[in-house]
Design an enzyme around this catalytic site. Structure first.
Site, PDB file in Angstrom:
ATOM      1  N   ASP A  72       0.816  -1.209   0.000  1.00 10.76           N
ATOM      2  CA  ASP A  72       0.000   0.000   0.000  1.00 10.76           C
ATOM      3  C   ASP A  72       0.851   1.262   0.000  1.00 10.76           C
ATOM      4  OD1 ASP A  72       0.955  -0.358   2.622  1.00 10.76           O
ATOM      5  OD2 ASP A  72      -0.987  -1.013   3.374  1.00 10.76           O
ATOM      6  N   ASP A 141      -7.503  -4.475  14.704  1.00 15.72           N
ATOM      7  CA  ASP A 141      -8.832  -4.874  14.246  1.00 15.72           C
ATOM      8  C   ASP A 141      -8.766  -5.940  13.164  1.00 15.72           C
ATOM      9  OD1 ASP A 141      -7.906  -3.419  12.093  1.00 15.72           O
ATOM     10  OD2 ASP A 141      -9.460  -1.867  12.174  1.00 15.72           O
TER      11      ASP A 141
END
Length: 275
Positions: A72, A141
């Site tokens: 990314d 998460d």
């Protein structure tokens, strides 16, 4: 899925680095047939990158015929920004090994046509024959790359708005000022990662324990995108003891027992116990 449990993050990093070096060496890559890797940024892989640098310096592995695709990049900050992932990768790995600059692929967050940039990235991965080993880390998460909770498990490389939790977590790299964290990113998708021939995920620390529990013991769920690893024929997680805090005792003992002969990182460079 394999789960390798190490005593601490240093041993986790050493184990993963030795495993990667062994895979590269076994592949005997050439300019015509390189070993292709997917690579992450963030705090999780830094120890592994340090160990890979040491292995390179000792002559145990070469990256001359390794091609990399990073996971990314932020949108809208300069390539040479201190917190760009271009800068991160060159500072923490590429400038310290013998990888050829033309073999490094990182998404361009300043491309004039963002969607065309993402499609070109996918096309280049396909053109080279796919990724041999995708290395990754996860957030608390359970997000993989910037595939935050709710991301499609069929997603491919795309632009992605960052949620508040991710911006808060990353603000530590931006003088703890959330307003300085970019609002969006370019990221490989979950399907991009899962298309690799092998996926190795680093999980470290107590704050990742719930994510590890969802990845290993719960079902596949787009709210915990790491759980997609359950569907991969060669998916592996390497974690430290604190990250196992939420696992059932039976789950912990099961993986410790079946991997008991594969836990010493120093044995990996010559071990036959490898995928």
């Amino acid at each position: 899925m394999r789960l390798i449990i190490q005593d601490n993050h240093k041993l986790t990093s050493k184990w993963v680095a030795n495993y990667i070096a062994r895979k590269i060496n076994l592949a005997e890559p050439t300019a015509e047939k390189p070993f292709v890797m997917g690579l992450p940024t963030g705090s999780s892989p830094i120890g592994t990158y340090c160990e890979l640098i040491l292995l390179y310096e000792k002559g145990k592995v070469s990256f001359r015929h390794v091609v990399t695709f990073n996971m990314d990049e932020y949108v809208g900050i300069p390539k040479d920004h201190p917190q760009s992932y271009h800068t991160f990768m060159w500072n923490n790995l590429f400038s310290k090994i013998d990888i050829l600059p033309e073999n490094v692929n990182i998404l361009n967050g300043n491309a004039l046509d963002i969607k065309a940039e993402c499609q070109a990235y996918e096309d280049k991965i396909q053109a080279i024959g796919g990724i041999d080993l995708f290395l990754g880390g996860i957030g608390p998460d359970g997000h993989l790359a910037f595939n935050e909770p709710g991301s499609s498990l069929a997603s491919r490389t795309r632009d992605k708005e960052l949620n508040y939790d991710t911006k808060v977590a990353n603000s530590r790299f931006f003088e703890n000022d959330i307003s300085k964290v970019p609002n969006s990113s370019l990221t490989v998708g979950i399907a991009t990662v899962m298309a690799a021939r092998e996926v190795v995920i680093i999980v470290n620390g107590y704050n990742k324990a719930l994510a590890l529990q969802h990845a290993v013991e719960e079902g596949v769920n787009h709210m915990w995108t790491i759980s997609a690893l359950q569907l991969h024929p060669r998916g592996m997680i390497v974690c430290d003891e604190p990250a196992t805090y939420e696992l059932k005792v039976g789950t912990y003992k099961h993986f410790k027992d079946i991997e008991k002969n594969n836990l010493e990182p120093d044995n990996l460079l010559t071990s036959s116990l490898i995928w």
